[in-house]
Scaffold this active site. Structure first.
Site, short mmCIF file in Angstrom:
data_model
loop_
_atom_site.label_atom_id
_atom_site.label_comp_id
_atom_site.label_asym_id
_atom_site.label_seq_id
_atom_site.Cartn_x
_atom_site.Cartn_y
_atom_site.Cartn_z
N CYS A 188 0.84 -1.20 0.00
CA CYS A 188 0.00 0.00 0.00
C CYS A 188 0.87 1.25 0.00
O CYS A 188 0.58 2.23 -0.69
CB CYS A 188 -0.92 -0.01 1.22
SG CYS A 188 -1.96 1.46 1.39
N TRP B 158 2.39 1.65 -3.41
CA TRP B 158 1.36 2.08 -4.37
C TRP B 158 1.33 3.61 -4.48
O TRP B 158 1.04 4.14 -5.55
CB TRP B 158 -0.01 1.57 -3.90
CG TRP B 158 -1.15 1.99 -4.77
CD1 TRP B 158 -1.62 1.36 -5.89
CD2 TRP B 158 -1.98 3.15 -4.61
NE1 TRP B 158 -2.68 2.04 -6.41
CE2 TRP B 158 -2.92 3.14 -5.66
CE3 TRP B 158 -2.00 4.19 -3.68
CZ2 TRP B 158 -3.88 4.14 -5.79
CZ3 TRP B 158 -2.96 5.18 -3.82
CH2 TRP B 158 -3.89 5.15 -4.86
N HIS B 159 1.66 4.31 -3.40
CA HIS B 159 1.60 5.76 -3.41
C HIS B 159 2.79 6.39 -4.13
O HIS B 159 2.74 7.58 -4.46
CB HIS B 159 1.52 6.30 -1.98
CG HIS B 159 0.18 6.09 -1.34
ND1 HIS B 159 -0.18 4.91 -0.73
CD2 HIS B 159 -0.88 6.92 -1.22
CE1 HIS B 159 -1.41 5.02 -0.26
NE2 HIS B 159 -1.86 6.21 -0.54
N GLY B 160 3.85 5.64 -4.36
CA GLY B 160 4.98 6.20 -5.08
C GLY B 160 6.26 5.43 -4.84
O GLY B 160 6.41 4.74 -3.83
N PHE C 287 -0.46 10.48 -7.23
CA PHE C 287 -0.31 9.04 -6.99
C PHE C 287 -0.94 8.24 -8.13
O PHE C 287 -1.92 8.64 -8.69
CB PHE C 287 -0.96 8.65 -5.67
CG PHE C 287 -0.41 9.43 -4.50
CD1 PHE C 287 0.95 9.62 -4.36
CD2 PHE C 287 -1.26 10.00 -3.56
CE1 PHE C 287 1.46 10.33 -3.29
CE2 PHE C 287 -0.77 10.71 -2.49
CZ PHE C 287 0.60 10.88 -2.37
#
Length: 315
Positions: A162, A165-167, A315
């Protein structure tokens, strides 16, 4: 081409959205009224709350050594509400745009900062993403139907992914990993009944307030990891926090920032068990129109002078 939730969500499931795309849509007064209420409230959250707080957050994270420890703590606090107002505002606008056309999207936030635990926070924050990771990663890994060590590993995997996933940044990965560790610790401490002797309504209310405050402090500290542009920036932030205690405050905060923050907190408490459009529809006509007038005035006159893009657009 479904523009209301094209960019950052809410992340809809095909069984909910595709079915609605095949249904015949007609203009409906209630849908339009509730949709416009959501759009107006979302604009207030983004343009008045998030953007007015965001300009102070940017200053502190760009050069933390220029500010006192108190300023930095305020910057951390402001960022917690900036990212909440920013993303909650976007999701609310998306829900409103969809509803005016007759489409019902998933609620993405349910007062997450009133959560009494980290686990509850993730049930209330970015619900569409959290449920996606639960259904497509956590459950296929075994979910709760495995041994405790395997469950702990599954939890760490899900939250680390997770974060990624944001970067592609180490700070995001550490942010997600830290949440995995906290959830494991919460489960381990669940059987330690430290407050079983607390009785009475007043005692339980006090305990709930303590739990909410504890969770909010944890979430706010981890948002600082999320917001930092690099480990060096994070190191500078906490170094300044612990060494600039004697510095004079350099952060001159306009009254509108405090007013917007207080109004946001009050609104969150009021709609804890509801949604803004539903709550608003239950009020008397005079109350509703006074609220509309105030929100429209605030969006036009009290919005930040700086244009700050939606945080989740990156994102």
């Amino acid at each position: 081409m479904f523009y209301p939730q094209l960019v950052t969500g809410p992340i809809e499931r095909p069984q909910n959205l595709l079915r609605q795309l095949h249904e015949r849509k007609e203009l409906n007064y209630d849908n339009i009224a509730n949709g416009l209420r959501l759009i107006l409230f979302g604009l207030f959250l983004k343009m008045v709350v998030a953007d007015n707080l965001g300009m102070y957050v940017d200053k502190i994270y760009e050069s933390p050594f220029d500010y006192s420890s108190g300023d930095i703590l305020l910057g951390m606090l402001f960022y917690s509400f900036q990212i909440y107002g920013d993303f909650f505002g976007y999701s609310t606008i998306a829900l409103g745009c969809a509803l005016t056309m007759g489409f019902t999207l998933i609620d993405n936030f349910k007062t997450p900062y009133l959560s009494g635990s980290v686990q509850e926070f993730w049930r209330r924050w970015h619900i569409s993403l959290s449920s996606w990771f639960r259904d497509y990663l956590y459950i296929p890994l075994g979910g709760n139907r495995v041994s405790i060590p395997r469950w702990a590993l599954n939890t760490l995997i899900v939250f680390t992914v997770c974060g990624i996933w944001h970067g592609a940044n180490w700070t995001f990965m550490i942010w997600g990993f830290a949440y995995g560790v906290l959830l494991i610790l919460e489960r381990g401490l669940r059987n330690i009944h430290l407050f079983d002797k607390i009785e009475g309504k007043t005692g339980r209310i006090f305990l709930n307030i303590c739990n909410v405050a504890k969770t909010f402090v944890i979430v706010t500290l981890l948002w600082s990891v999320f917001r930092a542009t690099s480990f060096a920036n994070l190191h500078d932030l906490f170094t300044a926090l612990f060494h600039n205690g004697t510095h004079a405050s350099q952060l001159h905060i306009a009254p509108i920032a405090w007013i917007a923050l207080v109004l946001f907190v009050l609104a969150d408490i009021v709609i804890r068990e509801s949604r803004f459009d539903v709550w608003c529809g239950k009020q008397k006509t005079a109350v509703r129109w006074c609220l509309y007038a105030f929100l429209i005035f605030a969006v036009i006159a009290l919005s930040s002078v700086e244009q700050i893009p939606f945080i989740y657009f990156q994102f």
